[in-house]
Design an enzyme around this catalytic site. Structure first.
Site, PDB file in Angstrom:
ATOM      1  N   ASP A 216       0.832  -1.193   0.000  1.00 39.20           N
ATOM      2  CA  ASP A 216       0.000   0.000   0.000  1.00 39.20           C
ATOM      3  C   ASP A 216       0.876   1.256   0.000  1.00 39.20           C
ATOM      4  OD1 ASP A 216      -2.741   1.140   0.369  1.00 39.20           O
ATOM      5  OD2 ASP A 216      -1.887   1.889   2.235  1.00 39.20           O
ATOM      6  N   GLU A 256      14.713 -15.353   0.126  1.00 38.53           N
ATOM      7  CA  GLU A 256      15.025 -16.392   1.119  1.00 38.53           C
ATOM      8  C   GLU A 256      14.000 -17.519   1.110  1.00 38.53           C
ATOM      9  OE1 GLU A 256      15.197 -14.442   4.889  1.00 38.53           O
ATOM     10  OE2 GLU A 256      16.665 -12.945   4.223  1.00 38.53           O
TER      11      GLU A 256
END
Length: 547
Positions: A216, A256
Site C-alpha cells: 500500500d 530467502e
C-alpha cells in the site's frame, strides 16, 4: 496492413515460468465479501466458504485487503498490530485454514501490507505521544515543530489525500504527519527500527505461507529532505528515489523463501518510466498500471497509455499489470456509463450527482474487461465485477464511512459505493452475504446480479468472465508478443497477440474490420457469428484470420 508499432517481446522464454507474469488475480475486500458469523461484516471463514466460486471463475490468486488488528477508522488500512487477525475478521487460525484451503485448490494468497503509516492506536504511536520531543519513540514517526511565532502553523503546506491538512498538532506543540487520516500517522522510514520491523513483519507472514504482498502507498515511504512545501508539479511526499533501496531489501527477504513469492507496488506515478523503476529485476515484481483507470476512455488516449506502459515495463524486463476497478475507485461498470465517458474518474457518486446509464455502462465495462484480458501481462479483478456489479450511486450519505466524506466537509463522497457487500443468493436476506444487516446497505435491485442467478447461465457476466479467463490461458495471451496494427477506423483499436487479433470498438456504432473474413474466438457482446468482418458498438473481440 502497416504496423504502427514494433513487436514488443515482453516475456523471454526463460522467464515464462514466472506464474505472476500472466496471472489473473482477484482482489477480496474482506469486510464485504462474505459474512459467516452473522455480525454483518465479512470475515475470513466467509472467504474460505466461497473459494469454490473463485476456483470456478478460474483465478490464479487472491489478494486480501487488510484483515489485521485495527480500530477500523479507514477500513483496516489503519493497522494497530501487523501480526494478528482482527477479531471482526476471525482468528489467526482462520487465516491459516484459509491459506491451506486456497492452496489445496491451486489458488495463491497475496496479502496487503501497509508500510507508509500505522494506526494512531499502534503501541509505537501511543508511546511516541507519551514520550518527549526528540526521543527514539518519536523518531519512528514524522514529528516536527510548527511554523509561526509560536509554532502554531503546520510545518509545511502538505494536504491529506482524504482532505484537509496533512498535519495534526499534539498538546506539547509538535505536529505529526499523516498523508491520509489523522488516525494514520506516517512512519519515518529514515529510522532503522522502522526498517527492521517491517523486514520482520514480511518474514512473519511468509512463514505463515503467504505468496506475496501488495504494498500500500508504495511510492510514499520516503519524503524529500527538509519536507519542503509542495507546489504545482512538485510533490515532495511521493516517488523519491531513495524508496527503491527499501524494496531491494524486501526483495532479498522474499528470495530467502524461493523465487515464487511476489511484491506488488501500489505506485500511481508518472511518467511510466518512473513507475517501471519499481519493477526492476531486484525490486518489485509488479506495479499496478494506471493506464485503464486514469486514462480517459478515448481510443487514441487508451492506445497511447497501453503502449507507453508496455514499452516502459518491458525495458526493465518486467510485464504489465492491468486493473480496471478496485476498492479505491468507482466501479468501471458505472464509470463507463457516465454521460461523458471521457471524464476524469470521479471520487464517488451520490444520489444527487449525474447517474450512469447502467445498461450502457455494463456493455462498455464488459468490452473493457475482455480488452484487458487480451493484453499481455497480469490482470487484477475486483470482487463483484465478475457479477457486473455497479457502483452504489444512491447510497444514503448518513451511512457513509469513508473518512474522505468527513474530511472533505461532506463534499467528496469517497469510496463507500464500490465497497458494498456482495450478493450471493437472490432470495436470501442481505442477498446471502450475512444473516444480519450488512455494514453498508446493498441496493434493493441487486437480486438479479446475485451469484446464484449467474453461475451456469449463458450470457451472464459471470460466465463471460469465466470463459474469457479460460480462453486467455489456452491462447497464452498473458505471455505473448504484442503489436498494434493499423485499424483503418479511429474508433477501432486492433492488436496482434501471439497470433490472436484483439479488437476493441470504442464507439456506439458498428465498425468494419480491416480483413475480409475473421474467425471469432470470443466476444464481449451477444450474438456473434462464427465468422465476421464487422464489430458491434462497444464490443471487444478475440479473432483469428480464416485460412
Amino acid at each position: 496492413m502497416n504496423h504502427i508499432s514494433e513487436s514488443l517481446v515482453l516475456t523471454p522464454a526463460r522467464e515464462q515460468t514466472d506464474w505472476w507474469r500472466s496471472a489473473v488475480i482477484y482482489q477480496i475486500y474482506p469486510r464485504s465479501f462474505a459474512d459467516q458469523n452473522g455480525d454483518g461484516i465479512g470475515d475470513l471463514v466467509g472467504i474460505s466458504d466461497h473459494l469454490d466460486h473463485l476456483s470456478d471463475l478460474g483465478v490464479d490468486a487472491i489478494w486480501l485487503s487488510p484483515f489485521y488488528v485495527s480500530p477500523q477508522h479507514d477500513a483496516g488500512y489503519d493497522v494497530a498490530d501487523y501480526r494478528h487477525v482482527d477479531p471482526i475478521f476471525g482468528t489467526d487460525s482462520d487465516f491459516r485454514n484459509l491459506i491451506a484451503r486456497a492452496h489445496r485448490q491451486g489458488i495463491r494468497v497475496i496479502v496487503d501490507i501497509v508500510p507508509n503509516h500505522s494506526s494512531s492506536e499502534h503501541p509505537w504511536f501511543v508511546e511516541a505521544l507519551a514520550s518527549a520531543k526528540g526521543s527514539a519513540a518519536r523518531s519512528r514517526y514524522v514529528f516536527r515543530d510548527g511554523r509561526g511565532d509560536q509554532g502554531e502553523l503546520p510545518p509545511n503546506n502538505w494536504t491529506s489525500m482524504f482532505g484537509g491538512p496533512a498535519w495534526t498538532r499534539i498538546p506539547d506543540g509538535q505536529w505529526y504527519l499523516h498523508l491520509f487520516d489523522s488516525s494514520q500517522p506516517d512512519f519515518n522510514w529514515g529510522d532503522d527500527e522502522v526498517r527492521a520491523e517491517f523486514l520482520d513483519i514480511l518474514r512473519y507472514w511468509l512463514d505463515e505461507g503467504v505468496d506475496g504482498f501488495r504494498v500500500d502507498v508504495a511510492s510514499g515511504l520516503i519524503k524529500a529532505p527538509g519536507l519542503p512545501d509542495a507546489a504545482d508539479g512538485y510533490a515532495p511526499m511521493w516517488d523519491q528515489d531513495e524508496v527503491h533501496e527499501i524494496y531491494r531489501g524486501w526483495r532479498s527477504v522474499l528470495a530467502e523463501y524461493g523465487d515464487d513469492r511476489i511484491l506488488i507496488a501500489e505506485a500511481w506515478v508518472d511518467p511510466p518510466e518512473r513507475q517501471a523503476d519499481y519493477v526492476r529485476p531486484d525490486e518489485m515484481h509488479q506495479a499496478f498500471s494506471p493506464a485503464l483507470i486514469y486514462t480517459p476512455w478515448e481510443p487514441e488516449a487508451i492506445a497511447a497509455a497501453v503502449r507507453s506502459n508496455i514499452v516502459a515495463i518491458s525495458r526493465v524486463g518486467g510485464s504489465p499489470t492491468w486493473v480496471l476497478s478496485n476498492h479505491d475507485f468507482v466501479r468501471h461498470t458505472s464509470r463507463l456509463g457516465l454521460p461523458d465517458r471521457w471524464a476524469t474518474q470521479p471520487n464517488g457518486i451520490g444520489a444527487d450527482d449525474v447517474q450512469p446509464n447502467r445498461a450502457l455502462g455494463l456493455r462498455r465495462a464488459q468490452a473493457a474487461t475482455v480488452f484487458m484480458l487480451g493484453l499481455p501481462g497480469s490482470a487484477y479483478l475486483y470482487q463483484g465485477e465478475e457479477l457486473g456489479l455497479p457502483e452504489h450511486t444512491t447510497l444514503d450519505d448518513d451511512v457513509r464511512q469513508d473518512p474522505t466524506w468527513a474530511r472533505s466537509g461532506n463534499t467528496v463522497r469517497g469510496r463507500d459505493g464500490c465497497r458494498i457487500p456482495l450478493p450471493w443468493i437472490a432470495d436470501a436476506p442481505a442477498f446471502g452475504f450475512s444473516t444480519a444487516t450488512p455494514w453498508l446497505p446493498q441496493p434493493e435491485d441487486w437480486s438479479a446480479l446475485s451469484a446464484d442467478r449467474q453461475r451456469g447461465v449463458p450470457g451472464s457476466t459471470f460466465e463471460l468472465y469465466k470463459a474469457a479467463i479460460r480462453l486467455r490461458k489456452q491462447l497464452g495471451l498473458g505471455t505473448g508478443e504484442f503489436e498494434q496494427l493499423e485499424s483503418g477506423d479511429e474508433n477501432l483499436l486492433l492488436y496482434r497477440n501471439v497470433g490472436t487479433l484483439l479488437a476493441l470498438n470504442m464507439s456506439d456504432d458498428e465498425v468494419e474490420l480491416p480483413y475480409p473474413q475473421l474467425r471469432v474466438l470470443f466476444t464481449s457482446g451477444p450474438g456473434a457469428r462464427s465468422q465476421s468482418d464487422r464489430l458491434a458498438g462497444w464490443t471487444a473481440a478475440w479473432l483469428q484470420l480464416c485460412d
